[in-house]
Motif scaffolding. Structure first.
Motif, mmCIF file in Angstrom:
data_model
loop_
_atom_site.group_PDB
_atom_site.id
_atom_site.type_symbol
_atom_site.label_atom_id
_atom_site.label_comp_id
_atom_site.label_asym_id
_atom_site.label_seq_id
_atom_site.Cartn_x
_atom_site.Cartn_y
_atom_site.Cartn_z
ATOM 1 N N ASN A 1 -25.002 -26.658 -2.974
ATOM 2 C CA ASN A 1 -25.813 -27.877 -2.875
ATOM 3 C C ASN A 1 -25.015 -28.882 -2.048
ATOM 4 O OD1 ASN A 1 -28.012 -27.130 -4.834
ATOM 5 N ND2 ASN A 1 -26.223 -26.923 -6.135
ATOM 6 N N SER B 1 -29.624 -32.676 -3.389
ATOM 7 C CA SER B 1 -29.712 -31.344 -3.994
ATOM 8 C C SER B 1 -28.625 -31.153 -5.056
ATOM 9 C CB SER B 1 -29.657 -30.244 -2.935
ATOM 10 O OG SER B 1 -28.439 -30.249 -2.245
ATOM 11 N N LEU C 1 -27.393 -33.577 -6.985
ATOM 12 C CA LEU C 1 -27.830 -34.325 -8.166
ATOM 13 C C LEU C 1 -28.966 -33.612 -8.887
ATOM 14 C CD1 LEU C 1 -27.604 -37.979 -6.814
ATOM 15 C CD2 LEU C 1 -26.038 -36.820 -8.395
ATOM 16 N N ASP C 2 -29.872 -32.977 -8.151
ATOM 17 C CA ASP C 2 -30.936 -32.188 -8.790
ATOM 18 C C ASP C 2 -30.334 -31.052 -9.608
ATOM 19 O OD1 ASP C 2 -33.028 -33.708 -7.803
ATOM 20 O OD2 ASP C 2 -33.445 -32.347 -6.118
ATOM 21 N N LEU D 1 -27.243 -30.873 -10.790
ATOM 22 C CA LEU D 1 -26.497 -31.459 -11.906
ATOM 23 C C LEU D 1 -27.434 -31.846 -13.041
ATOM 24 C CD1 LEU D 1 -23.843 -32.494 -13.123
ATOM 25 C CD2 LEU D 1 -24.221 -34.631 -11.857
ATOM 26 N N SER D 2 -28.548 -32.460 -12.698
ATOM 27 C CA SER D 2 -29.530 -32.844 -13.709
ATOM 28 C C SER D 2 -30.061 -31.617 -14.448
ATOM 29 C CB SER D 2 -30.685 -33.597 -13.038
ATOM 30 O OG SER D 2 -31.698 -33.865 -13.957
ATOM 31 N N ALA D 3 -30.354 -30.553 -13.710
ATOM 32 C CA ALA D 3 -30.854 -29.326 -14.342
ATOM 33 C C ALA D 3 -29.793 -28.731 -15.267
ATOM 34 C CB ALA D 3 -31.253 -28.317 -13.276
ATOM 35 N N TRP D 4 -28.533 -28.737 -14.829
ATOM 36 C CA TRP D 4 -27.469 -28.184 -15.664
ATOM 37 C C TRP D 4 -27.312 -29.010 -16.944
ATOM 38 C CZ3 TRP D 4 -22.980 -29.574 -18.030
ATOM 39 C CH2 TRP D 4 -22.212 -28.534 -18.533
ATOM 40 N N ILE D 5 -27.324 -30.330 -16.805
ATOM 41 C CA ILE D 5 -27.196 -31.198 -17.984
ATOM 42 C C ILE D 5 -28.350 -30.940 -18.943
ATOM 43 C CG2 ILE D 5 -27.299 -33.600 -18.785
ATOM 44 C CD1 ILE D 5 -25.715 -34.302 -16.192
ATOM 45 N N GLY D 6 -29.558 -30.787 -18.385
ATOM 46 C CA GLY D 6 -30.719 -30.518 -19.230
ATOM 47 C C GLY D 6 -30.623 -29.223 -19.997
ATOM 48 N N ASP D 7 -29.885 -28.251 -19.464
ATOM 49 C CA ASP D 7 -29.749 -26.950 -20.109
ATOM 50 C C ASP D 7 -28.358 -26.727 -20.696
ATOM 51 O OD1 ASP D 7 -30.832 -24.404 -20.852
ATOM 52 O OD2 ASP D 7 -29.656 -23.497 -19.243
#
Length: 60
Positions: free
Chosen positions: A34, A39, A41-42, A44-50
């Motif tokens: 990324n 991309s 930050l997207d 990172l956000s997905a990883w934090i969410g999971d």
């Protein structure tokens, strides 16, 4: 030097890890999966969410 997310154990470690990411991107950002900030930050956000699922599946 903090070089992996697994070694982050405090707020200070997190700040050092973010600085290490910045240096890494400045030196070899084109090699990152990324390579641009949006991309990254997207992702990172997905990883934090999971993150809960990741920790459960790794047993940490």
């Amino acid at each position: 030097m903090i070089t992996s997310p697994e070694s982050v154990e405090s707020r200070e470690d997190l700040a050092a890890f973010v600085q290490a990411l910045r240096r890494s991107h400045a030196e070899e950002g084109g090699a990152w999966e990324n390579a641009d900030l949006p991309s990254f930050l997207d992702a990172l956000s997905a990883w934090i969410g999971d993150a809960d699922g990741w920790y459960r599946s790794t047993g940490i």
